[in-house]
Design a protein around this motif. Structure first.
Motif, short mmCIF file in Angstrom:
data_model
loop_
_atom_site.label_atom_id
_atom_site.label_comp_id
_atom_site.label_asym_id
_atom_site.label_seq_id
_atom_site.Cartn_x
_atom_site.Cartn_y
_atom_site.Cartn_z
N GLU A 1 0.85 -1.19 0.00
CA GLU A 1 0.00 0.00 0.00
C GLU A 1 0.89 1.24 0.00
OE1 GLU A 1 -2.65 -0.16 3.30
OE2 GLU A 1 -3.77 -1.89 2.53
N LEU A 2 0.76 2.06 -1.04
CA LEU A 2 1.57 3.27 -1.18
C LEU A 2 0.75 4.48 -0.75
CD1 LEU A 2 3.24 2.54 -4.63
CD2 LEU A 2 4.14 2.09 -2.34
N ASP A 3 1.35 5.30 0.07
CA ASP A 3 0.64 6.45 0.66
C ASP A 3 1.45 7.71 0.40
OD1 ASP A 3 -0.57 8.35 2.25
OD2 ASP A 3 -0.94 6.99 3.91
N ASP A 4 0.94 8.57 -0.47
CA ASP A 4 1.60 9.83 -0.79
C ASP A 4 1.06 10.89 0.17
OD1 ASP A 4 2.59 12.14 -1.80
OD2 ASP A 4 1.63 12.00 -3.76
N ARG A 5 1.90 11.36 1.05
CA ARG A 5 1.46 12.38 2.01
C ARG A 5 2.60 13.36 2.28
NH1 ARG A 5 -0.22 9.78 7.42
NH2 ARG A 5 -1.22 8.25 6.10
N GLU A 6 2.25 14.47 2.91
CA GLU A 6 3.25 15.48 3.21
C GLU A 6 4.23 14.98 4.25
OE1 GLU A 6 1.23 19.00 4.40
OE2 GLU A 6 0.21 19.27 2.48
N SER A 7 5.49 15.39 4.12
CA SER A 7 6.54 14.92 5.01
C SER A 7 6.24 15.19 6.47
CB SER A 7 7.87 15.58 4.63
OG SER A 7 8.23 15.25 3.31
N ASN B 1 3.59 14.92 8.07
CA ASN B 1 2.67 13.96 8.65
C ASN B 1 3.24 12.55 8.72
OD1 ASN B 1 0.67 15.94 8.85
ND2 ASN B 1 -0.02 15.57 6.76
N VAL B 2 4.34 12.30 8.03
CA VAL B 2 4.86 10.94 7.92
C VAL B 2 5.37 10.44 9.26
CG1 VAL B 2 6.64 9.50 6.88
CG2 VAL B 2 5.36 11.11 5.47
N GLY B 3 6.07 11.28 10.01
CA GLY B 3 6.62 10.86 11.30
C GLY B 3 5.53 10.35 12.24
N ALA B 4 4.45 11.10 12.35
CA ALA B 4 3.34 10.69 13.22
C ALA B 4 2.69 9.41 12.70
CB ALA B 4 2.30 11.81 13.30
N ALA B 5 2.61 9.27 11.38
CA ALA B 5 2.01 8.07 10.79
C ALA B 5 2.88 6.84 11.06
CB ALA B 5 1.82 8.25 9.29
N LEU B 6 4.20 7.00 11.03
CA LEU B 6 5.10 5.88 11.34
C LEU B 6 4.98 5.47 12.80
CD1 LEU B 6 8.26 7.06 9.35
CD2 LEU B 6 6.95 4.98 8.88
N VAL B 7 5.06 6.44 13.69
CA VAL B 7 4.98 6.14 15.12
C VAL B 7 3.60 5.60 15.49
CG1 VAL B 7 5.07 7.15 17.44
CG2 VAL B 7 6.74 7.83 15.72
N GLY B 8 2.57 6.10 14.84
CA GLY B 8 1.21 5.69 15.16
C GLY B 8 0.78 4.38 14.51
N GLY B 9 1.66 3.76 13.72
CA GLY B 9 1.33 2.47 13.12
C GLY B 9 0.57 2.55 11.82
N GLU B 10 0.40 3.75 11.27
CA GLU B 10 -0.29 3.87 9.98
C GLU B 10 0.62 3.51 8.81
OE1 GLU B 10 -2.36 7.62 9.45
OE2 GLU B 10 -2.33 7.94 11.61
N LEU B 11 1.92 3.69 9.00
CA LEU B 11 2.91 3.35 7.98
C LEU B 11 3.98 2.44 8.58
CD1 LEU B 11 3.51 6.87 6.33
CD2 LEU B 11 2.12 5.00 5.41
N ASP B 12 4.55 1.58 7.73
CA ASP B 12 5.62 0.68 8.17
C ASP B 12 7.00 1.21 7.79
OD1 ASP B 12 3.87 -1.50 9.15
OD2 ASP B 12 3.28 -1.62 7.04
#
Length: 298
Positions: free
Chosen positions: A123-129, A131-142
């Protein structure tokens, strides 16, 4: 009822002979027969009819044989699935990326990963940089591929690629015929850049390069993807500084020229939560570095 009992039952049901079935399993016949009798007692049914001359399946035994084969096969599938998941060969891998990194090595990495691990859903997720840190820590991104510099608490980063910047300008521009262009001579030129909120690392690097060359870039237009940025350059809106790999876009009305007097590199960063990536993310990381090495070799 245990899997071991089912294995013993399948053996005797297929052999229809206790001695041969026990030998096939590698057991002595008395304890083998005891296990079958225990299974019958637990189920409360007779699975086999026994005479001095023959062993035969009852109706219940025939049904159990069918179900036991299915259960044992399913058991193997479950174990294999668990082991493959533990090694990152199944499941879902969620990959974040910034628009400013969506060219160059990213398509090669994704293509190789899908080819190598077809049972992993990517699953590829194009988002602003930002927001990526929070998404990684929050388990939304691997895992994520971003433009450096990038830092976020709880996120590990490592350099994936470093490459020089080139000047992209319209092919009709008066300086398009020059073989190389000195950055300090662009002080009066209009620029097209990524907005800072979309690619802070890239925006800050380009701005710092211009300031080091003695001027602040006069930004006349912003765009949040490389095709859009290059399209605006082609339309004559302005110039831009782009990683050399942006030439892979192959725009018809844009030329790329090396820069003189420019101090700065376009860096791609690989990011993942925690000190170590998940098994699937670790395999993605390995393929990412492999793809970068192949790109450099060619």
């Amino acid at each position: 009822m245990e899997f071991r009992q089912l294995q013993l039952f399948v053996a005797v049901a297929e052999e229809l002979h206790f001695g041969r079935a026990a030998s096939r399993i590698g057991m002595a016949q008395p304890p083998f027969s005891q296990q079958i009798r225990r299974l019958e007692a637990e189920l409360g049914v007779t699975l086999l009819t026994r005479t001095s001359r023959r062993v035969a399946l009852t109706a219940a035994g025939a049904r159990l044989l069918e179900e036991a084969r299915s259960l044992l096969a399913r058991r193997v599938d479950v174990i294999t699935s668990i082991q493959r998941a533990a090694h990152g060969e199944t499941g879902t891998l969620r990959v974040g990326f910034a628009a400013s990194s969506a060219f160059g090595v990213l398509p090669a990495i994704v293509s190789r990963y899908r080819e190598r691990f077809p049972h992993v859903t990517l699953e590829l997720d194009d988002r602003e940089s930002l927001n990526v840190g929070a998404a990684l820590v929050g388990g939304e991104l691997d895992v994520a591929i971003l433009r450096a510099p990038f830092r976020h608490p709880g996120v590990t980063t490592e350099r994936l690629l470093s490459e020089p910047f080139a000047l992209a300008l319209p092919s009709a521009h008066p300086r398009a015929e020059q073989r190389a262009i000195t950055l300090s001579t662009l002080a009066n030129e209009p620029f097209v850049l990524f907005p800072r909120h979309s690619a802070p690392g890239l925006h800050d690097t380009v701005t710092s390069m211009c300031l080091a060359a003695g001027f602040s870039p006069r930004v006349v237009q912003e765009a949040s993807s490389w095709p859009s940025v290059i399209g605006l350059v082609e339309a004559g809106m302005g110039l831009t500084l782009a990683p050399t790999s942006a030439q892979a876009l192959k725009p018809r009305g844009v030329v790329f020229r090396p820069l003189r007097g420019a101090h700065g590199q376009a860096e791609l960063t690989l990011a993942y939560p925690g000190p170590q990536p998940s098994p699937a993310a670790a395999r993605f990381r390995a393929l990412a570095h492999e793809a970068v090495a192949r790109t450099r070799a060619h």
